[in-house]
Design a protein around this motif. Structure first.
Motif, PDB file in Angstrom:
ATOM      1  N   ALA A   6      58.749  28.595  80.684  1.00  0.00           N
ATOM      2  CA  ALA A   6      59.169  29.860  79.947  1.00  0.00           C
ATOM      3  C   ALA A   6      60.105  28.566  78.765  1.00  0.00           C
ATOM      4  O   ALA A   6      60.634  29.015  77.382  1.00  0.00           O
ATOM      5  CB  ALA A   6      59.943  30.817  80.699  1.00  0.00           C
ATOM      6  N   ALA A   7      61.188  28.326  79.091  1.00  0.00           N
ATOM      7  CA  ALA A   7      61.566  27.559  78.316  1.00  0.00           C
ATOM      8  C   ALA A   7      61.376  26.522  77.374  1.00  0.00           C
ATOM      9  O   ALA A   7      61.374  26.358  76.315  1.00  0.00           O
ATOM     10  CB  ALA A   7      63.033  26.841  78.786  1.00  0.00           C
ATOM     11  N   CYS A   8      60.685  25.955  77.812  1.00  0.00           N
ATOM     12  CA  CYS A   8      59.387  24.816  76.961  1.00  0.00           C
ATOM     13  C   CYS A   8      58.396  25.953  76.071  1.00  0.00           C
ATOM     14  O   CYS A   8      58.740  25.244  74.324  1.00  0.00           O
ATOM     15  CB  CYS A   8      58.391  24.389  77.976  1.00  0.00           C
ATOM     16  N   MET A   9      57.959  27.055  76.067  1.00  0.00           N
ATOM     17  CA  MET A   9      57.088  28.334  75.942  1.00  0.00           C
ATOM     18  C   MET A   9      57.746  28.156  74.570  1.00  0.00           C
ATOM     19  O   MET A   9      57.592  28.403  73.648  1.00  0.00           O
ATOM     20  CB  MET A   9      56.298  28.346  76.386  1.00  0.00           C
ATOM     21  N   PHE A  10      59.230  28.933  74.401  1.00  0.00           N
ATOM     22  CA  PHE A  10      60.116  29.263  73.570  1.00  0.00           C
ATOM     23  C   PHE A  10      60.914  27.989  72.934  1.00  0.00           C
ATOM     24  O   PHE A  10      61.343  28.878  71.556  1.00  0.00           O
ATOM     25  CB  PHE A  10      61.646  30.209  74.900  1.00  0.00           C
ATOM     26  N   SER A  11      61.003  27.110  73.021  1.00  0.00           N
ATOM     27  CA  SER A  11      61.489  26.293  72.376  1.00  0.00           C
ATOM     28  C   SER A  11      60.335  25.955  71.402  1.00  0.00           C
ATOM     29  O   SER A  11      60.037  26.326  70.495  1.00  0.00           O
ATOM     30  CB  SER A  11      62.074  25.321  73.860  1.00  0.00           C
ATOM     31  N   CYS A  12      58.873  25.983  71.597  1.00  0.00           N
ATOM     32  CA  CYS A  12      57.327  25.771  70.571  1.00  0.00           C
ATOM     33  C   CYS A  12      58.175  27.069  69.990  1.00  0.00           C
ATOM     34  O   CYS A  12      58.205  26.805  68.804  1.00  0.00           O
ATOM     35  CB  CYS A  12      56.546  25.931  71.353  1.00  0.00           C
ATOM     36  N   PHE A  13      58.490  27.993  70.242  1.00  0.00           N
ATOM     37  CA  PHE A  13      58.413  28.641  69.573  1.00  0.00           C
ATOM     38  C   PHE A  13      59.062  29.094  68.166  1.00  0.00           C
ATOM     39  O   PHE A  13      59.101  29.681  66.913  1.00  0.00           O
ATOM     40  CB  PHE A  13      58.844  30.920  69.731  1.00  0.00           C
ATOM     41  N   ILE A  14      60.600  28.817  68.679  1.00  0.00           N
ATOM     42  CA  ILE A  14      61.735  28.703  67.745  1.00  0.00           C
ATOM     43  C   ILE A  14      61.511  27.567  67.501  1.00  0.00           C
ATOM     44  O   ILE A  14      61.480  28.178  65.410  1.00  0.00           O
ATOM     45  CB  ILE A  14      62.935  28.323  69.178  1.00  0.00           C
TER      46      ILE A  14
END
Length: 231
Positions: A210-218
Motif C-alpha cells: 500500500a505504501a508503494c501504491m500511495f507513493s505512486c499516487f503522490i
C-alpha cells in the motif's frame, strides 16, 4: 519478529497514505472533477490509517471492524473514480451492478461468513479481483489513440494512478488468496498466538505494498499539479 518491530514497520509504511491524504485535502476544491472521488478515497483512507494507528498504539492490537467498514467504501470511491474517466466506454448499468453486487457481498460476508471480529479476507479477494478487471480495462482504453487520454495532463495522471492500483491489487490478490488457504488449514492445528503472528505478517506485507501504491499516487498528484500550473 517482535511486536515493537512490526508496529514500527507499520507506522513507517503508513506515512505515504497520510501524505497523500494531506495533498488531497490541500487540492480538494481546485482539483479536476474527474479526480473528485479519488481525492475522497485518499482522504478516507488517510482517516482510516490514522484511526488504525491510534487503536494499535492504545490497544496494541488491530481493530478488524475498521477493515469491514473500509473495504466497501474504498471500492465505491475507486469504482466511481474509474467510471468518471471511462464513462464513454463503461455502461452505467454495468457500473451500478458492479457496485451493488460488491456492497451486498461485503455486507453478507461481514454478517454470515467473516464477522466483524475476524479478518474480511474474502471481501478483499473479490475487491482486488474487480479492481484488477477495471484497471486492465482502463489500460485498454489508454492504449486506444482515439480516446486521447494519453495526450492530456489528466489522462497521464489517470495512467499513473491506474498503474499503482493495478500493481497493488494484483499483489494483494495473491496475498489474500494464499493467506485464506493457509489460515484455513492452520486454524485448527495452531495456537491463537501463532495465527495472530501470521496475520501480522500479512498486514506488514500488505501495508508495504500500500505504501508503494500511495507513493505512486503522490508522484501522480505532484505531476498533475505541476502540469496544471497549480501553486
Amino acid at each position: 519478529m517482535e511486536k515493537s518491530i512490526i508496529h514500527s514497520i507499520i507506522y513507517v509504511c503508513n506515512v505515504p497514505p497520510v501524505i497523500a491524504g494531506l495533498m488531497a485535502l490541500r487540492d480538494f476544491k481546485r482539483a479536476d472533477h474527474k479526480l473528485y472521488s479519488f481525492n475522497l478515497f485518499l482522504l478516507f483512507n488517510a482517516f482510516i490509517q490514522v484511526a488504525q494507528l491510534i487503536i494499535l498504539n492504545v490497544t496494541n492490537n488491530y481493530h478488524l471492524l475498521m477493515f469491514h467498514i473500509d473495504v466497501p467504501i474504498e471500492f465505491l470511491l475507486l469504482a466511481h473514480f474509474y467510471y468518471s474517466f471511462l464513462k464513454p466506454y463503461l455502461d452505467k448499468k454495468i457500473y451500478f451492478t458492479l457496485v451493488g453486487f460488491f456492497f451486498m457481498l461485503s455486507i453478507f460476508n461481514s454478517i454470515f461468513i467473516q464477522p466483524v471480529d475476524t479478518f474480511n479476507s474474502y471481501a478483499l479477494v473479490v475487491e482486488s479481483t474487480l479492481l484488477i478487471i477495471l484497471s486492465v480495462f482502463a489500460f485498454m482504453v489508454l492504449l486506444d489513440r482515439r480516446s486521447g487520454m494519453k495526450t492530456s495532463a489528466t489522462g497521464k495522471t489517470f495512467e499513473l494512478i491506474n498503474s499503482g492500483i493495478f500493481v497493488y491489487y494484483s499483489a494483494s490478490l495473491l496475498i489474500y488468496y494464499f493467506s485464506n488457504y493457509y489460515l484455513a488449514h492452520q486454524i485448527n492445528k495452531s495456537h491463537t498466538s501463532f495465527i495472530n503472528i501470521t496475520v501480522s505478517y500479512i498486514f506488514i506485507l500488505n501495508t508495504f505494498l500500500a505504501a508503494c501504491m500511495f507513493s505512486c499516487f503522490i508522484i501522480a498528484m505532484c505531476k498533475h499539479r505541476r502540469n496544471n500550473g497549480t501553486n
